[in-house]
Enzyme design. Structure first.
Site, PDB file in Angstrom:
ATOM      1  CD  GLU A  11      39.031 -47.352 -46.331  1.00 33.98           C
ATOM      2  OE1 GLU A  11      37.967 -47.871 -46.753  1.00 33.98           O
ATOM      3  OE2 GLU A  11      39.065 -46.215 -45.824  1.00 33.98           O
ATOM      4  CG  HIS A  41      39.192 -43.327 -35.074  1.00 32.90           C
ATOM      5  ND1 HIS A  41      37.895 -43.725 -35.200  1.00 32.90           N
ATOM      6  CD2 HIS A  41      39.465 -42.591 -36.179  1.00 32.90           C
ATOM      7  CE1 HIS A  41      37.388 -43.244 -36.320  1.00 32.90           C
ATOM      8  NE2 HIS A  41      38.327 -42.561 -36.951  1.00 32.90           N
TER       9      HIS A  41
END
Ligand SMILES: Cc1ncc(C[n+]2csc(CCOP(=O)(O)OP(=O)(O)O)c2C)c(N)n1
Lengths: 334, 374
Positions: free
Chosen positions: A66, A135
């Site tokens: 990322e 999440h």
């Protein structure tokens, strides 16, 4: 209007897909990069079919890095490309935050205006279904904090398309939060050149008794609450902020002056949330127009649980919003 | 063996190294006088690492660095007065006083900045190289970082992508053996940074960073390799900073003898000796350069000192691009010098994208062989 009647119904993800395809068609500097955006057609299928259309030179499957591919895209934007970086979800973008915050947001300032950084970072945010703490988080407040970024969070398919197109054309880094649970939502989407300017809120439902201010997925709970309230003779206006940085002060104040009562609904946590800044704007610029203290409905100040009942209890929903509205209206039972 | 260099080349390199040295000495002095604040990381001792490579690449190649970033722009041709003004926090600096010592940007000379987060610039460089490939340009990007930065995730994540996508980027690790006060060997499993390139199947080499000509040769070679599309290169310049990490650091973690030993390796007299030995310049040439550079640096300090602070309105400028806002040309703003090679942000129409990261047929063939269906 007849033209609206013939607008096609699209899913939120399809609207985004259309925006991407149209902008890539329009400008060869635009490319899409992210994990699984190419051959897999996108973790949430936003990029469905784009690899076939534009080839692997422009639809780029990145490694699970990322920070790496985010920073690389910022570098590409510094020399004039217009990257769209898909975060598989914003939860993972936390690893890339340094590149977004310390580089993308600050390049123009640190260079005394010599650089511009036209880049879009987009992906799903907010609670998922039963995914627990790592999440399921609404992280937009984090990015709204930083000068140098624009932050958008459209709720409807039409806005999703129009705002993504505007974001890609913007000369600044834009953070786009899509609702992980909005991708399959359907709505009418104008075809072709439909660009929704950034920084403009939208009155999605007119009302006279109370203003409900919200954005992204919470918009749907607010509309549901407004419908319920209408049955009780309460007329709620729903103001969809759409852009969280810069905030549309004018639209916020105009609605407050009309209804004199406000409820702010935010999926994220209360402390240092975007809603807190909206309250600040209202109390400092429209205090005399208020007939009641501003109420906030936010996610509970806890991490997200896996258990279904705990997960539900953590989130704002229509009944909580209705309660808050009744409270600012000083109705009994609230 | 006769020197393969011309007198002009050697004198140019000497001038640049000497400029950096004098500039940094004066910067250090101005720091102690309180004219420069914040962090001020001097480059003294490492001049060869900036000058050799810059002589070996084209003026339109991209370049960026970390926070020890006064040397590279000076070697590229940035105005010493405007760099000094930036250090002084004046409105005439390259970043209008908003960047300071750690954030010099001179886009006209394709110097894309100094960065204050250790390792933060490493992915940016890959992105600039990516843009060159995307547009089918044969530019290379040169990116400097320190030995300690090689332990950041950004290094590893970027090297993987740069190697996989054969990006035309030359990474120059300035191994001055210390990350602040910590010797690199104390924190690194593999302190020879160039060896790490092997982990990504990429070319990695050590270079004598105290020798300007060795740096020149290494980068010339690496640039040709990059331009030929063969991928990125990691050069480990073994160098030494003669001063502390920053002006705030007395560098007591190093022994006197160590520093004295290294000072014998000074890259500036080394280049002069090479020239003298090969009769490519005589003492008077070097003396003349030194006099000129001293005057240049004096003028830079004077310019900075006499420049006004940025106006308070500047606070509100340059955070985002407002609609219709034009780009700022700093040298034009400050010195009235017309900038001609200011980079354009082209509209896509003219671009021809030919770079295929992974040819489709190849991928499909591989899939078929592996028994996968798309
Ligand atoms: C992410 C980050 N961590 C820590 C620091 C503080 N810091 C500044 S310079 C430095 C040492 C870096 O050394 P190196 O990369 O070898 O470069 P050198 O200073 O030797 O040129 C540290 C730890 C920082 N700026 N950024």
């Amino acid at each position: 209007m007849p033209s609206e009647l013939t607008m096609p119904e699209l899913m939120y993800r399809e609207a985004l897909n259309q925006a991407l395809a149209e902008e890539m068609e329009r400008d060869a500097n635009v490319f899409l990069i992210g994990e699984e955006v190419g051959r897999y057609n996108g973790a949430f299928k936003v990029s469905q079919g784009l690899l076939d259309k534009f080839g692997s030179a422009r639809i780029i499957d990145a490694p699970i890095s990322e920070l790496g591919f985010t920073g690389m895209s910022v570098g590409a934007a510094m020399v004039g490309l217009r990257p769209v970086v898909e975060m598989m979800t914003w939860n993972f973008a936390i690893l890339a935050m340094d590149q977004i915050v310390n580089n993308a947001a600050k390049l123009r300032h640190m260079s005394g205006g010599q650089l511009r950084c036209p880049i879009v970072f987009r992906g799903p945010g907010g609670a998922g279904g039963r995914l627990s703490s790592q999440h399921s988080q609404a992280l937009e407040a984090n990015y709204a904090h930083f000068p140098g970024l624009k932050v958008i969070a459209p709720a409807t398919p039409a806005d999703a398309k129009g705002m993504l197109k505007a974001a890609i054309r913007d000369e600044n880094p834009v953070i786009m939060f899509e609702g992980e649970r909005l991708y399959a939502i359907k709505g009418e989407v104008p075809e072709g050149e439909h660009v929704v300017p950034l920084g403009k809120a939208d009155v999605k439902r007119e009302g006279t008794d109370v203003t409900i201010i919200t954005w992204s997925r919470m918009y749907y709970f607010c509309m549901q609450a407004a419908e319920e309230l209408a049955k009780e003779g309460i007329s709620a206006e729903v103001l969809d902020l759409r852009t969280l940085r810069p905030l549309d002060e004018e639209a916020i104040l105009a609605s407050v002056r009309k209804t004199n009562r406000v409820v702010i609904v935010e999926e994220g946590w209360a402390l240092a949330g975007v809603g807190a800044s909206v309250v600040d704007i209202i109390q400092s610029k429209a205090f005399d127009d208020l007939d009641a203290p501003v109420a906030r409905v936010t996610g509970l100040d806890v991490n997200m649980s896996y258990a279904a009942n705990l997960e539900n209890a953590t989130q704002p929903d229509a009944p909580k919003i209705i309660d808050a509205v009744k409270k600012v209206l000083y109705r009994e039972g609230a | 063996m006769a020197s393969p260099y011309s007198k002009e080349q050697l004198l140019t390199m000497y001038r640049k190294m000497y400029l950096i040295r004098r500039f940094e000495e004066r910067a250090g002095q101005q720091y102690t006088l309180g004219k420069i604040a914040g962090f001020c990381h001097l480059y003294i001792g490492q001049e060869a690492v900036a000058v050799g490579p810059i002589e070996a690449i084209r003026p339109d190649d991209y370049m960026l660095s970390a926070y020890r970033d006064h040397g590279q722009p000076l070697a590229r041709g940035s105005d010493a007065g405007m760099v000094m003004a930036e250090l002084f926090g004046r409105g005439t600096g390259y970043s209008k006083g908003k960047g300071g010592s750690m954030h010099i940007f001179d886009i006209e000379h394709h110097f894309y900045g100094g960065y204050g987060i250790v390792g933060g610039q490493i992915p940016l460089a890959a992105g600039m190289a990516f843009a060159s490939r995307y547009r089918n340009e044969d530019r290379v990007t040169v990116c400097y970082f320190g030995d300690a930065a090689a332990n950041q995730g950004s290094f590893h994540e970027t090297f993987n992508m740069a190697a996989k996508w054969k990006l035309p980027v030359i990474y120059i690790c300035e191994n001055n053996r210390y990350g602040m006060g910590t010797a690199i060997a104390r924190t690194s499993a593999v302190p020879e940074i160039h060896k790490r390139a092997a982990a990504y199947g990429m070319r990695g080499e050590p270079v004598d960073g105290m020798d300007c000509l060795k740096m020149y040769e290494a980068v010339k070679d690496a640039a040709a390799y990059c331009r030929a599309g063969k991928g990125p290169v990691l050069l480990e310049a073994n160098t030494y900073r003669f001063r502390g990490h920053s002006m705030a650091d007395p560098a007591t973690y190093r022994s006197k003898t160590e520093v004295e030993e290294e000072r014998k390796n000074d890259p500036i007299p080394k280049l002069r000796d090479h020239a003298l030995k090969n009769k490519l310049g005589q003492d008077s040439d070097f003396e003349a350069i030194e006099e000129e550079v001293k005057a240049q640096v004096d003028a830079a300090v004077k310019f900075a000192d006499e420049s006004p602070e940025p106006s308070l309105e500047e606070l509100w400028r340059d955070t985002i691009v407002e609609e219709g806002e034009q780009d700022v040309r700093p040298r034009e703003r400050v010195l009235g010098v017309k900038v001609t090679n200011w980079p354009k942000y082209p509209s896509g129409q003219e671009l021809k994208v030919t770079w295929d990261l992974e040819p489709r047929e190849q991928a499909e063939a591989a899939d078929k062989k592996a028994g996968l269906s798309r």
